[in-house]
Design a protein around this motif. Structure first.
Motif, PDB file in Angstrom:
ATOM      1  N   UNK A 159      22.364  53.582  21.427  1.00 45.88           N
ATOM      2  CA  UNK A 159      23.008  52.556  22.260  1.00 45.88           C
ATOM      3  C   UNK A 159      23.663  51.486  21.406  1.00 45.88           C
ATOM      4  N   UNK A 160      22.943  50.999  20.379  1.00 46.22           N
ATOM      5  CA  UNK A 160      23.542  49.975  19.516  1.00 46.22           C
ATOM      6  C   UNK A 160      24.693  50.553  18.692  1.00 46.22           C
ATOM      7  N   UNK A 161      24.595  51.825  18.330  1.00 44.73           N
ATOM      8  CA  UNK A 161      25.701  52.470  17.612  1.00 44.73           C
ATOM      9  C   UNK A 161      26.956  52.543  18.462  1.00 44.73           C
ATOM     10  N   UNK A 162      26.780  52.897  19.731  1.00 48.33           N
ATOM     11  CA  UNK A 162      27.933  52.907  20.641  1.00 48.33           C
ATOM     12  C   UNK A 162      28.497  51.503  20.825  1.00 48.33           C
ATOM     13  N   UNK A 163      27.627  50.524  20.913  1.00 46.81           N
ATOM     14  CA  UNK A 163      28.075  49.140  21.060  1.00 46.81           C
ATOM     15  C   UNK A 163      28.862  48.691  19.832  1.00 46.81           C
ATOM     16  N   UNK A 164      28.429  49.096  18.654  1.00 48.54           N
ATOM     17  CA  UNK A 164      29.155  48.748  17.427  1.00 48.54           C
ATOM     18  C   UNK A 164      30.515  49.433  17.418  1.00 48.54           C
ATOM     19  N   UNK A 165      30.562  50.684  17.837  1.00 49.52           N
ATOM     20  CA  UNK A 165      31.827  51.424  17.836  1.00 49.52           C
ATOM     21  C   UNK A 165      32.824  50.817  18.819  1.00 49.52           C
ATOM     22  N   UNK A 166      32.352  50.488  20.017  1.00 50.12           N
ATOM     23  CA  UNK A 166      33.267  50.008  21.053  1.00 50.12           C
ATOM     24  C   UNK A 166      33.488  48.509  21.032  1.00 50.12           C
ATOM     25  N   UNK A 167      32.821  47.801  20.168  1.00 56.97           N
ATOM     26  CA  UNK A 167      33.051  46.366  20.045  1.00 56.97           C
ATOM     27  C   UNK A 167      34.276  46.159  19.163  1.00 56.97           C
ATOM     28  N   UNK A 168      35.301  45.559  19.715  1.00 59.41           N
ATOM     29  CA  UNK A 168      36.570  45.455  18.989  1.00 59.41           C
ATOM     30  C   UNK A 168      36.608  44.282  18.013  1.00 59.41           C
ATOM     31  N   UNK A 169      35.640  43.377  18.087  1.00 61.01           N
ATOM     32  CA  UNK A 169      35.702  42.206  17.212  1.00 61.01           C
ATOM     33  C   UNK A 169      34.986  42.418  15.877  1.00 61.01           C
ATOM     34  N   UNK A 170      34.470  43.618  15.624  1.00 56.58           N
ATOM     35  CA  UNK A 170      33.797  43.891  14.353  1.00 56.58           C
ATOM     36  C   UNK A 170      34.358  45.156  13.706  1.00 56.58           C
TER      37      UNK A 170
END
Length: 143
Positions: free
Chosen positions: A60-71
């Motif tokens: 879940x956190x990996x997907x959040x990192x991938x789809x977070x455009x500000x990082x």
């Protein structure tokens, strides 16, 4: 630099590396000892549930990192930090400049690898094709 950062990003990763290597050595050593024996080493239910939970959180956190455009530069920074860790010259500035979400994800991945080293599945981490073969043989034996 605070002591918690030194523990999390210096001591913890090196400790995990040592434990994983010892897990691999133990697995191959115990396989030789149990070769003639009918003893079956099973992973405890608690460890399996914990591994499943940590794997889900890591996913879940990996997907959040991938789809977070500000990082966008976090994967590059993580790679640089990992390579500096392998060269025994860890760069703490790199890991401190990534987002909190990426730090949580990295901690969860390291914890997952640590937990896997206490199971018989640690070798699948380094040889994923063996895991696929293991699952296929398991399904065939059920038939």
């Amino acid at each position: 630099m605070e002591m918690i950062h030194v523990i999390l990003w210096l001591i913890y990763p090196y400790t995990i590396m040592v434990i994983v290597v010892m897990g691999l050595v133990w697995q191959y050593d115990i396989a030789k000892v149990l070769e003639d024996s009918d003893v079956n080493l099973k992973t405890s239910l608690f460890l399996r549930k914990t591994i499943t939970s940590v794997m889900s959180l890591s996913f879940i956190t990996g997907l959040a990192v991938i789809f977070s455009s500000n990082i966008p530069n976090d994967p590059e920074h993580l790679f640089i930090w990992f390579m500096s860790l392998l060269q025994f010259n860890p760069d703490m500035n790199v890991i401190m400049n990534i987002s909190i979400l990426s730090q949580v994800h990295l901690f969860l991945v390291l914890t997952l690898v640590l937990l896997l080293s206490f199971t018989k599945y640690i070798s699948f981490l380094f040889n994923p094709h063996r895991y696929i073969k293991f699952q296929l043989v398991k399904k065939i034996n059920k038939l």
